[in-house]
Design an enzyme around this catalytic site. Sequence first.
Site: not given
Ligand SMILES: Cc1ncc(C[n+]2csc(CCOP(=O)(O)OP(=O)(O)O)c2C)c(N)n1
Lengths: 360, 324
Positions: A258, A262, A271
Amino acid sequence: MKTKPKRVIGTAGKTCPVNDPRLSGEIQKQLYRWMALIRAFDTKMLGLQRQGRIGFYGPIKGQEAATVGSAAAFEKDDWIFPALREGGVTLMRGFPMEKIVAQLIGNAGDACRGRQMPCHYTFREGHYVSMSSVIATQLPHAVGAAYAARLRGHRIVVAAYLGDGATSENDFHTAMNFAGVWRVPVVFVCQNNQWAISVPFEKQTAASSIAVKASAYGFEGVRVDGNDVLAVYSATRAAADKARAGGGPALVECLTYRMEGHSSSDDPTKYRPAGEAESWVDKDPIARFRRHLESLQLWSDEDESSFQSVIADAIAQAVDTAERFGPPSVASLFEDVCSNGIPPHLREQLAEVSPAVHRP
Amino acid sequence: MATMTLIQAVNDALKTEMRRDDRVVVLGEDVGKKGGVFLATEGLYDEFGADRVIDTPLAESGIVGTAIGMALYGLKPVPEIQFMDFIYPAFDQIVSELAKFRYRSGGQYPAPVVIRTPYGGGIKGGHYHSQSTEAFFVHTAGLKVVVPSTPADAKGLLASSIRGDDPVLFLEPKAIYRTAKGEVPEGEHLVPLGKARVVRPGKNVSIVAYGAMIPRCEKAAELAAAKGIDVEILDLRTLMPYDGDAILETVSKTGRLVVVYEAARTCGFGAEVSAFVAERAIEYLEAPIVRVAGFDTPFPYSLEHVYVPDPNRILAAIEKVAHF
Ligand SMILES: Cc1ncc(C[n+]2csc(CCOP(=O)(O)OP(=O)(O)O)c2C)c(N)n1
Ligand SMILES: [Mg+2]
């Protein structure tokens, strides 16, 4: 990252023939155009967010090869259950760009009527299913849809997208388990961009890869270089072909990065280790694929500049069109809660809303 | 007409709807050859086969989550959650996904899943086989919540739920699965959602209740009749959307209201009924509204009979509002 990913295009643009899907020049150029379009669109949308013209944005930058290479490997009747970073697939499936921008704004031009945060597109005609913010919940849905398709005798495959963080959620394991037991035609595509907001891959799992997790559920997982569009295409295509032929599910892990925060609300410098993001600039999937196309004489500087100007115009035009829509109607707040219009108890609640209060 | 128990009527509805529409599928833990732990799906596996009567792995979020995907694709899944107490692993799938799909997709993806689950006390099941937590779900926009109390209603409401285009949580009062017996129309039988039923007419006191509380309210009404109090009982049958007109009609007639439910009292469905009447019909009330409900404790094992409203507690409430 202990497991070495499969790759086709070397960083210098040279191909490794073992995994090469041997796509025609025209198809390779199409993959490139999609990647470049998604990059340009993404950059523009992040810019609009910075200007306050849209409320939030989840960038795709760096993950274009994983997105395009995987999505292009499915047929147009195949269903897509996306996560946050697959928005570009809507473009590939023909969703009008102004509709995408309207979704980001959340106005009356949005097919979802301004009901979800930006990036939560729905495009039924393109079999692109409404995404939830709740991580991993789409995965059992994908498995159920694949079950239904098979029961109805349709030879389609369902794509279930997820991030690396999502692999820690219950629903990931549940969906993988159901998919394995039912042997349904579903392909899990994990975009392992190595971060879940600020949590690095190492803190997400002690396994050597995401791909290895598939074996616990009785099917195959493969790790590919997610910044290599041909490697992603080739692995996803093989998985989809097998699933379509009744061979059951598969997991494709695309190892990518990425390149932005985020989301528009995130500051990754807090971080990420210094220099990490910079080190990935050399592995930029678009630059890398362009070098490959140039080495095959499929793409030139002139092609690039004329394509960039065409897409810049198209994006500007889409933004202009989308920004002309007004806000969603107040009544739309009460619609689609259930079938057959607004039920009596919600009609009463609608009547409580004074026309004066809804103006933002 | 045939005489059936409530659970036989559920089975009859499933069979009838599965024969009528090959998009209807049943899935859950032990629903196949065994026919479900309460036998609600008995015989379906033999008639419709393993593809439509699906024994799933043991994971409620998977049962509901995959049912959602099936519904998005065009099937009419009827998942069973073995006990309502085990619905929480699927809570997220129900409240965040199922309930919101139509809305969040701008109407593009309806998700008509009918989740059946036995709820409430009656089998000495302690707090993990007895709870009545309908309020969580009524509180979630986008879900319909249905609770039958008779065999005919069980069949007709379940059939209507399956034919509808909305997600429904269909709560089956396990306490009266086999004690509620009655005439049930054969073949197609539909009872509309959202319409209450007057169980018995009366002039002095109204009871609003649902599910397994109905027979207990009837008993209490008989005891009250012996004391000269004429009780009207309204069986809501659907909690969302509930039949507000029927509630107002009975309350405006008697001016006295007792609400009976076996869930924990605070923020239970009876609180909604009480607030609704206070907002719409306070001028008709001759006495304060009284709720008779479970207590704000976990559901007990040995003291279940103390926890669950019984005819005597209901009678006491009837007398209280009648003599206010
Ligand atoms: C059940 C849940 N817990 C926490 C969140 C908050 N949150 C949104 S995106 C994210 C990280 C997601 O990481 P990843 O699956 O690696 O996807 P990326 O964003 O890197 O594409 C978090 C913790 C959420 N949306 N849903
Ligand atoms: Mg990630």
